[in-house]
Design a protein around this motif. Structure first.
Motif, short mmCIF file in Angstrom:
data_model
loop_
_atom_site.label_atom_id
_atom_site.label_comp_id
_atom_site.label_asym_id
_atom_site.label_seq_id
_atom_site.Cartn_x
_atom_site.Cartn_y
_atom_site.Cartn_z
N ALA A 1 0.84 -1.21 0.00
CA ALA A 1 0.00 0.00 0.00
C ALA A 1 0.87 1.25 0.00
CB ALA A 1 -0.93 -0.01 1.21
N TRP A 2 1.93 1.25 0.80
CA TRP A 2 2.84 2.40 0.83
C TRP A 2 3.47 2.60 -0.54
CZ3 TRP A 2 7.69 4.14 -0.05
CH2 TRP A 2 8.09 5.30 0.58
N TYR A 3 3.93 1.51 -1.16
CA TYR A 3 4.53 1.60 -2.49
C TYR A 3 3.53 2.11 -3.52
CZ TYR A 3 6.10 -0.13 -7.05
OH TYR A 3 6.42 -0.23 -8.38
N CYS A 4 2.31 1.59 -3.49
CA CYS A 4 1.29 2.03 -4.44
C CYS A 4 0.99 3.52 -4.29
CB CYS A 4 0.00 1.22 -4.26
SG CYS A 4 0.09 -0.49 -4.84
N GLY A 5 1.06 4.02 -3.09
CA GLY A 5 0.76 5.42 -2.86
C GLY A 5 1.92 6.36 -3.14
N HIS A 6 3.16 5.87 -3.00
CA HIS A 6 4.33 6.74 -3.13
C HIS A 6 5.15 6.50 -4.39
CE1 HIS A 6 3.41 7.04 1.19
NE2 HIS A 6 4.08 8.18 1.17
N ARG A 7 4.98 5.34 -5.03
CA ARG A 7 5.74 4.99 -6.23
C ARG A 7 7.24 5.10 -5.97
NH1 ARG A 7 4.31 7.31 -12.25
NH2 ARG A 7 5.88 8.87 -11.78
N ALA A 8 7.67 4.60 -4.82
CA ALA A 8 9.07 4.70 -4.43
C ALA A 8 9.45 3.50 -3.58
CB ALA A 8 9.32 5.99 -3.65
N LEU A 9 10.75 3.18 -3.59
CA LEU A 9 11.32 2.09 -2.79
C LEU A 9 12.68 2.53 -2.28
CD1 LEU A 9 10.42 -1.00 -5.03
CD2 LEU A 9 9.45 -0.46 -2.78
N PRO A 10 13.12 1.98 -1.12
CA PRO A 10 12.44 0.99 -0.29
C PRO A 10 11.32 1.61 0.54
CG PRO A 10 14.50 1.66 0.73
CD PRO A 10 14.47 2.32 -0.62
N THR A 11 10.46 0.77 1.06
CA THR A 11 9.39 1.22 1.95
C THR A 11 9.95 1.44 3.35
OG1 THR A 11 8.78 -1.02 2.65
CG2 THR A 11 7.78 -0.19 0.61
N PRO A 12 9.19 2.05 4.23
CA PRO A 12 9.63 2.14 5.63
C PRO A 12 9.82 0.74 6.23
CG PRO A 12 7.83 3.67 5.21
CD PRO A 12 7.95 2.81 3.99
N ASP A 13 10.54 0.68 7.35
CA ASP A 13 10.80 -0.62 7.97
C ASP A 13 9.53 -1.19 8.59
OD1 ASP A 13 10.44 0.54 10.56
OD2 ASP A 13 12.56 1.04 10.67
N ALA A 14 9.61 -2.45 9.00
CA ALA A 14 8.42 -3.16 9.47
C ALA A 14 7.79 -2.50 10.69
CB ALA A 14 8.78 -4.61 9.79
N ALA A 15 8.62 -2.05 11.61
CA ALA A 15 8.09 -1.42 12.83
C ALA A 15 7.32 -0.15 12.49
CB ALA A 15 9.23 -1.10 13.79
N THR A 16 7.84 0.63 11.55
CA THR A 16 7.15 1.86 11.13
C THR A 16 5.86 1.52 10.39
OG1 THR A 16 9.26 3.01 10.96
CG2 THR A 16 7.37 4.00 9.84
N LEU A 17 5.93 0.57 9.47
CA LEU A 17 4.73 0.17 8.72
C LEU A 17 3.63 -0.32 9.66
CD1 LEU A 17 6.41 -1.75 5.77
CD2 LEU A 17 5.08 0.36 5.56
N ALA A 18 4.02 -1.06 10.70
CA ALA A 18 3.03 -1.62 11.62
C ALA A 18 2.28 -0.55 12.40
CB ALA A 18 3.71 -2.59 12.59
N THR A 19 2.88 0.61 12.57
CA THR A 19 2.23 1.68 13.34
C THR A 19 1.53 2.71 12.46
OG1 THR A 19 4.28 2.97 13.38
CG2 THR A 19 3.91 1.42 15.20
N MET A 20 1.72 2.61 11.15
CA MET A 20 1.07 3.58 10.27
C MET A 20 -0.44 3.34 10.23
SD MET A 20 3.62 4.02 6.99
CE MET A 20 5.08 5.04 7.12
N PRO A 21 -1.23 4.42 10.21
CA PRO A 21 -2.69 4.27 10.28
C PRO A 21 -3.32 3.94 8.91
CG PRO A 21 -2.13 6.59 10.25
CD PRO A 21 -0.82 5.84 10.27
N PHE A 22 -2.91 2.82 8.32
CA PHE A 22 -3.52 2.42 7.06
C PHE A 22 -4.98 2.05 7.28
CE2 PHE A 22 0.98 1.35 6.17
CZ PHE A 22 1.14 2.03 4.97
N GLU A 23 -5.82 2.46 6.35
CA GLU A 23 -7.23 2.08 6.41
C GLU A 23 -7.43 0.77 5.66
OE1 GLU A 23 -11.62 3.60 4.82
OE2 GLU A 23 -9.85 4.90 4.64
N GLN A 24 -8.06 -0.20 6.31
CA GLN A 24 -8.36 -1.46 5.64
C GLN A 24 -9.45 -1.26 4.59
OE1 GLN A 24 -9.22 -4.77 8.19
NE2 GLN A 24 -7.52 -4.35 9.59
N VAL A 25 -9.27 -1.90 3.46
CA VAL A 25 -10.30 -1.89 2.43
C VAL A 25 -11.19 -3.10 2.66
CG1 VAL A 25 -10.79 -2.02 -0.03
CG2 VAL A 25 -8.81 -0.73 0.79
N ARG A 26 -12.44 -2.84 2.93
CA ARG A 26 -13.41 -3.93 3.10
C ARG A 26 -14.24 -4.01 1.82
NH1 ARG A 26 -12.63 -1.58 8.02
NH2 ARG A 26 -12.20 -2.99 9.76
#
Length: 400
Positions: free
Chosen positions: A247-272
C-alpha cells in the motif's frame, strides 16, 4: 544472520500514463525493496543484456547487492498504456527462446518466474512467486529444492499449477506435491489469504490515496520474504507487513518502503470489499474515447464489480429512448465513475444527476481545469487524474 539471493527478470518497463521508463523487472524491484534489509550477504541473480548492465549495476550498488549477471543478447521490454493494462512484450515471448537455467544456492532465496529462462534453486528457505498466469510450474518441477518453502501466487497461477479452483484444495496440493510449508494467495481487491496445513488467515488490503500498480506484486513477495525468511515472523504477520508495504509503495511509487516497525504503526485504512454496480459515464464518440470506455469497463469487471455502461447496455439511439434508459441505469447503480476528460455535457449531466440522488461519484479528470472541477469537488465527488486510482476508488466506494 542469513544470506539472501534474489533471482528473477530484469526488464525495461515503460508506461504511457502515468509516464514511466525504468529498467527493473521483478528482480530489480525486489532488490530496491530489500535495500535496507539486513543480511550477511545479498546477491542479485539475473539474465542481463549489455543495454541494462550500467543501470542494474547502480541499482545493485545502492541496494547493497552483489550482482551476479548472466549474459542475454537482448533487453526484454514491457510496454503499458496504463498500470492496469496488459503489456506489449518485446521481443515476443515465442521468439525469445530459453537460456540454460541459472543455478542459485543460498540460505534464503527469493525466486521469481522469468520469461527468458529459469532458475534452479537450492536453499534452506525459499519464497517462490511464479509470475505466470498460464503454464506456471511448481517450485520443484525444475529440480529446485528447499528445506522450507513458501509459495506466493494469485488464483490463476494456483489453478495453472495445481488444477484446483478452491484455495484450500490448491494449497493442499502444494503441501503434498511441492513440499510447501506456507501458501500465500494474492486476491487483488480482496487482500490475501495465508494458508498452512493447520490454518488459514485473511490479510486485508490497505488503502492508498493513489494507486501505482506496476510491480506491486513484486513488492509484496519481496517484503513477505524478508519478514518470514529473514526475520522469522509468523506467516500471517509477515503477509500483513507485506500488504502494508505494498500500500505504501502504491501510494508513493518509491522504494524501499519504511521498515516493518514503522509500517506496523502507520494508520492504514483497511479496504473492506463491497458489492454492487458501477455506472460508467463517459463519452464514446471517437476511437480514443471508446478505447478508454472499454479499458475502464474491463478493469472494473476484473476488480469484481458489476458495470452498467450505456454504450453496452443501451447503445446509441434517439434522445427520448436513450436518456430515460441511462437515467434508470444510474438509479440502479451504487457508484458512478465519470470520465470527464473534455467535459462532455452528457457525462457532466449524468454525474450531477447521481450526486443529486446521493450516489457516490468518482471522476477521472486527466486534462481538466481546476475551475471546471469546482462543482465536482464542492459536492463531495472524488476527483483524480490517474486512471488506476479512479478504478480502485470507484470499486472501494461500493457498499459493504
Amino acid at each position: 544472520m542469513r544470506s539472501l539471493s534474489v533471482v528473477g527478470g530484469i526488464y525495461r518497463e515503460r508506461c504511457l500514463q502515468p509516464t514511466w521508463d525504468a529498467v527493473l523487472g521483478s528482480a530489480g524491484r525486489a532488490a530496491q525493496a530489500l535495500g535496507t534489509v539486513k543480511a550477511s550477504r545479498k546477491r542479485l541473480h539475473a539474465y542481463m543484456s549489455d543495454r541494462a548492465r550500467s543501470e542494474v549495476e547502480l541499482l545493485a550498488e545502492l541496494a547493497d547487492f552483489e550482482l551476479v549477471p548472466t549474459d542475454l543478447p537482448f533487453l526484454v521490454l514491457f510496454d503499458y498504456a496504463h498500470t492496469l493494462g496488459d503489456p506489449v512484450i518485446s521481443p515476443p515471448i515465442g521468439l525469445m527462446g530459453q537460456r540454460l537455467p541459472l543455478a542459485v544456492k543460498d540460505d534464503v532465496v527469493l525466486r521469481y518466474g522469468m520469461l527468458e529462462g529459469d532458475a534452479v534453486v537450492a536453499a534452506n528457505i525459499a519464497v517462490y512467486d511464479p509470475q505466470s498466469a498460464f503454464g506456471a510450474a511448481a517450485f520443484t518441477a525444475n529440480g529446485s529444492s528447499a528445506k522450507r518453502l513458501a509459495v506466493v501466487l494469485n488464483r490463476l497461477e494456483l489453478r495453472s499449477i495445481t488444477g484446483e479452483e478452491d484455495p484450500r484444495a490448491g494449497a493442499d496440493w502444494l503441501f503434498r506435491n511441492d513440499g510447501a510449508e506456507v501458501v500465500v494467495l494474492k486476491m487483488g481487491a480482496l487482500g490475501a489469504r495465508v494458508i498452512t496445513p493447520v490454518g488459514a488467515w485473511e490479510i486485508p488490503l490497505y488503502r492508498s490515496e493513489r494507486v501505482w500498480k506496476l510491480g506491486s506484486g513484486d513488492v509484496f513477495s519481496a517484503t513477505f520474504a524478508a519478514m518470514w525468511a529473514l526475520e522469522d515472523m509468523a506467516p500471517d504477520d509477515a503477509a500483513d507487513i507485506a500488504s502494508r508495504a505494498t500500500a505504501w509503495y502504491c501510494g508513493h511509487r518509491a522504494l524501499p518502503t519504511p521498515d516493518a516497525a514503522t509500517l506496523a504503526t502507520m494508520p492504514f485504512e483497511q479496504v473492506r470489499p463491497g458489492t454492487g454496480r458501477i455506472y460508467l459515464a463517459a463519452p464514446f464518440f471517437d476511437l480514443g474515447q471508446r478505447w478508454l470506455v472499454e479499458e475502464s469497463r474491463r478493469a472494473l469487471l476484473q476488480a469484481g464489480a458489476q458495470v452498467f455502461s450505456p454504450i453496452h447496455e443501451v447503445g446509441p439511439g434517439a434522445a427520448e429512448v436513450v436518456a430515460p434508459a441511462d437515467l434508470a441505469g444510474i438509479e440502479d447503480c451504487d457508484v458512478l465513475l465519470a470520465i470527464v476528460n473534455g467535459m462532455d455535457p452528457g457525462t457532466v449531466f449524468e454525474a450531477g444527476y447521481a450526486i443529486r440522488k446521493g450516489i457516490p461519484v468518482v471522476a477521472l479528470a486527466e486534462n481538466s481545469r481546476e475551475e471546471d472541477l469546482k462543482m465536482f469537488v464542492g459536492s463531495g465527488a472524488t476527483v483524480t487524474s490517474d486512471f488506476a486510482t479512479a478504478i480502485y476508488q470507484a470499486v472501494w466506494r461500493l457498499p459493504r
